[in-house]
Scaffold this motif. Structure first.
Motif, mmCIF file in Angstrom:
data_model
loop_
_atom_site.group_PDB
_atom_site.id
_atom_site.type_symbol
_atom_site.label_atom_id
_atom_site.label_comp_id
_atom_site.label_asym_id
_atom_site.label_seq_id
_atom_site.Cartn_x
_atom_site.Cartn_y
_atom_site.Cartn_z
ATOM 1 N N LYS A 233 8.951 -20.591 -24.721
ATOM 2 C CA LYS A 233 9.200 -19.178 -25.003
ATOM 3 C C LYS A 233 10.325 -18.975 -26.020
ATOM 4 N N TYR A 234 11.333 -19.806 -26.000
ATOM 5 C CA TYR A 234 12.470 -19.652 -26.936
ATOM 6 C C TYR A 234 12.313 -20.625 -28.109
ATOM 7 N N TYR A 235 11.122 -20.617 -28.678
ATOM 8 C CA TYR A 235 10.743 -21.591 -29.708
ATOM 9 C C TYR A 235 11.453 -21.392 -31.032
ATOM 10 N N ARG A 236 12.082 -20.245 -31.229
ATOM 11 C CA ARG A 236 12.784 -20.005 -32.501
ATOM 12 C C ARG A 236 14.157 -20.683 -32.558
ATOM 13 N N THR A 237 14.630 -21.189 -31.429
ATOM 14 C CA THR A 237 15.941 -21.833 -31.400
ATOM 15 C C THR A 237 15.909 -23.113 -32.234
ATOM 16 N N PRO A 238 16.845 -23.300 -33.150
ATOM 17 C CA PRO A 238 16.847 -24.529 -33.959
ATOM 18 C C PRO A 238 17.098 -25.754 -33.090
ATOM 19 N N VAL A 239 16.476 -26.851 -33.434
ATOM 20 C CA VAL A 239 16.647 -28.093 -32.679
ATOM 21 C C VAL A 239 18.102 -28.555 -32.714
ATOM 22 N N SER A 240 18.812 -28.243 -33.787
ATOM 23 C CA SER A 240 20.219 -28.632 -33.879
ATOM 24 C C SER A 240 21.043 -28.039 -32.741
ATOM 25 N N THR A 241 20.634 -26.886 -32.237
ATOM 26 C CA THR A 241 21.331 -26.258 -31.110
ATOM 27 C C THR A 241 21.234 -27.132 -29.866
ATOM 28 N N TYR A 242 20.088 -27.749 -29.664
ATOM 29 C CA TYR A 242 19.916 -28.623 -28.501
ATOM 30 C C TYR A 242 20.769 -29.886 -28.641
ATOM 31 N N ARG A 243 20.838 -30.399 -29.841
ATOM 32 C CA ARG A 243 21.688 -31.573 -30.069
ATOM 33 C C ARG A 243 23.156 -31.233 -29.801
ATOM 34 N N ASP A 244 23.582 -30.085 -30.275
ATOM 35 C CA ASP A 244 24.978 -29.679 -30.071
ATOM 36 C C ASP A 244 25.288 -29.475 -28.589
ATOM 37 N N ASP B 249 24.095 -31.280 -26.189
ATOM 38 C CA ASP B 249 23.903 -32.567 -25.501
ATOM 39 C C ASP B 249 22.687 -32.562 -24.582
ATOM 40 N N ILE B 250 21.674 -31.809 -24.954
ATOM 41 C CA ILE B 250 20.399 -31.865 -24.231
ATOM 42 C C ILE B 250 19.717 -33.170 -24.578
ATOM 43 N N SER B 251 19.092 -33.780 -23.603
ATOM 44 C CA SER B 251 18.547 -35.120 -23.771
ATOM 45 C C SER B 251 17.147 -35.125 -24.378
ATOM 46 N N THR B 252 16.267 -34.272 -23.827
ATOM 47 C CA THR B 252 14.842 -34.366 -24.166
ATOM 48 C C THR B 252 14.236 -32.984 -24.287
ATOM 49 N N VAL B 253 13.432 -32.809 -25.327
ATOM 50 C CA VAL B 253 12.659 -31.586 -25.526
ATOM 51 C C VAL B 253 11.183 -31.914 -25.321
ATOM 52 N N ILE B 254 10.511 -31.095 -24.526
ATOM 53 C CA ILE B 254 9.074 -31.248 -24.298
ATOM 54 C C ILE B 254 8.335 -30.148 -25.056
ATOM 55 N N TRP B 255 7.463 -30.565 -25.971
ATOM 56 C CA TRP B 255 6.531 -29.620 -26.610
ATOM 57 C C TRP B 255 5.313 -29.567 -25.678
ATOM 58 N N ALA B 256 5.231 -28.522 -24.872
ATOM 59 C CA ALA B 256 4.525 -28.633 -23.592
ATOM 60 C C ALA B 256 3.031 -28.329 -23.601
ATOM 61 N N ASN B 257 2.513 -27.598 -24.578
ATOM 62 C CA ASN B 257 1.114 -27.167 -24.459
ATOM 63 C C ASN B 257 0.427 -26.909 -25.795
ATOM 64 N N HIS B 258 0.991 -27.455 -26.863
ATOM 65 C CA HIS B 258 0.542 -27.026 -28.185
ATOM 66 C C HIS B 258 -0.739 -27.684 -28.662
ATOM 67 N N THR B 259 -1.040 -28.896 -28.239
ATOM 68 C CA THR B 259 -2.331 -29.461 -28.655
ATOM 69 C C THR B 259 -3.474 -28.744 -27.947
ATOM 70 N N ARG C 168 11.924 -18.452 -18.925
ATOM 71 C CA ARG C 168 10.834 -17.692 -19.527
ATOM 72 C C ARG C 168 11.344 -16.672 -20.538
ATOM 73 N N LYS C 169 12.626 -16.719 -20.866
ATOM 74 C CA LYS C 169 13.193 -15.785 -21.827
ATOM 75 C C LYS C 169 12.910 -16.239 -23.251
ATOM 76 N N SER C 170 12.968 -15.287 -24.177
ATOM 77 C CA SER C 170 12.653 -15.591 -25.575
ATOM 78 C C SER C 170 13.842 -16.141 -26.346
ATOM 79 N N ASP C 171 15.003 -16.196 -25.717
ATOM 80 C CA ASP C 171 16.157 -16.838 -26.338
ATOM 81 C C ASP C 171 16.685 -17.904 -25.386
ATOM 82 N N ALA C 172 17.463 -18.822 -25.918
ATOM 83 C CA ALA C 172 17.903 -19.982 -25.142
ATOM 84 C C ALA C 172 19.235 -19.769 -24.442
#
Length: 309
Positions: A225-236, A238-248, A200-204
């Motif tokens: 909550k940590y939505y400002r983190t660039p997606v490239s950080t997750y790739r670096d 080795d995170i497998s999957t990102v869920i955009w959980a409630n935006h629609t 629930r923190k604002s940074d990853a």
């Protein structure tokens, strides 16, 4: 001249949704799942190009008028998942909350989801009833052994026919990295196919610290909550999957509030007409063209010389 025979639009090769979801989560490339909470949002996500969906407990509860606190029943959840599956044809990872009870409730939920369009289920290690991770400061975690029993019950019941994601709320509940890793280890041993680590923190920072030490199973994250983190950080990492959980769901709230307020204030729909989807867009999204072709083929032509009978 004979009328052309109506044929439904080809659906292409029938894919196993569980295999497709498993491939997405286990892929070496970062995958994305988009939230859907009803048939319409599922169709929109598919149109946007997403390959898999997240049936969000928060979004489904909100759309039903409930709080995300185990107020919606598992039967209501299953009903929505079936509509999402019918509208999209995409693999769906279902937010199963904490399993709606003990091991028996969890395996019953899993069986019903498998029969009604779910390709995977994600269970979080909280007690029942649960409260949304971002509400309040008191989040009671389940005993590791008891929650592992819920996971084992699902795995014993569905085998590899359903992707099983174990979600630890250790960081949400205020425990440290060591507790999160201990729980993830136990859940891997219990048969989980992937681990979801939530924050629930604002940074990853704590998510990345977990990812650095975690090696056993694919790692899924929810960066609400940590939505400002660039997606490239997750790739670096080795995170497998990102869920955009409630935006629609949240977009729908914002859009409906704006339109309702404008119409109420202006006592007219003229001012908002250019800002909402056209009826043609609605008809196209839900494939009304196929319905019209079917009617031409199967319904008798009505004579227009008098009133309908």
């Amino acid at each position: 001249m004979d009328q052309p025979f109506f044929m439904p639009r080809p659906i292409g090769p029938v894919q196993d949704p569980t295999k497709t979801l498993r491939d997405l989560i286990c892929s070496s490339d970062l995958s994305f799942l988009m939230e859907a909470h009803d048939g319409l949002s599922a169709a929109i996500a598919k149109q946007a190009g997403f390959k898999g969906l997240w049936a969000s407990g928060l979004s489904i509860s909100s759309a039903l008028g409930y709080r995300d606190a185990s107020e919606a029943s598992w039967t209501e959840l299953v009903d929505v998942v079936e509509r999402v599956a019918d509208a999209s044809g995409l693999p769906i990872l279902v937010d199963g909350d904490s399993g709606f009870g003990n091991f028996n409730n969890a395996r019953l939920l899993a069986m019903k989801l498998l029969k009604h369009g779910g390709a995977g289920v994600c269970l979080e290690d909280k007690g029942f009833p649960k409260v949304n991770s971002f509400v309040g400061d008191h989040h009671r975690l389940a005993d590791i052994g008891e929650f592992s029993g819920r996971l084992k019950a699902i795995k014993d019941t569905t085998g590899n026919d359903l992707v099983l994601v174990a979600r630890t709320e250790a960081l949400i509940a205020g425990f440290g990295l060591e507790e999160a890793l201990k729980r993830a280890d136990a859940y891997a041993d219990a048969g989980a196919d992937a681990i979801l680590i939530h924050s629930r923190k604002s940074d990853a920072g704590e998510i990345l610290a977990f990812a650095k030490q975690w090696q056993k199973l694919p790692l899924v994250i929810v960066p609400t909550k940590y939505y400002r983190t660039p997606v490239s950080t997750y790739r670096d990492a080795d995170i497998s999957t990102v869920i955009w959980a409630n935006h629609t769901m949240r977009a729908a709230i914002a859009g409906m509030r704006e339109v309702c307020s404008r119409i109420a204030a202006e006592e007219s729909i003229a001012g908002v007409e250019a800002e909402v989807a056209t009826l043609d867009e609605v008809f196209s999204l839900l494939r009304y063209d196929e319905l019209a072709l079917a009617e031409d083929r199967y319904l008798p032509k009505q004579e227009l010389t008098g009133a309908p009978r």
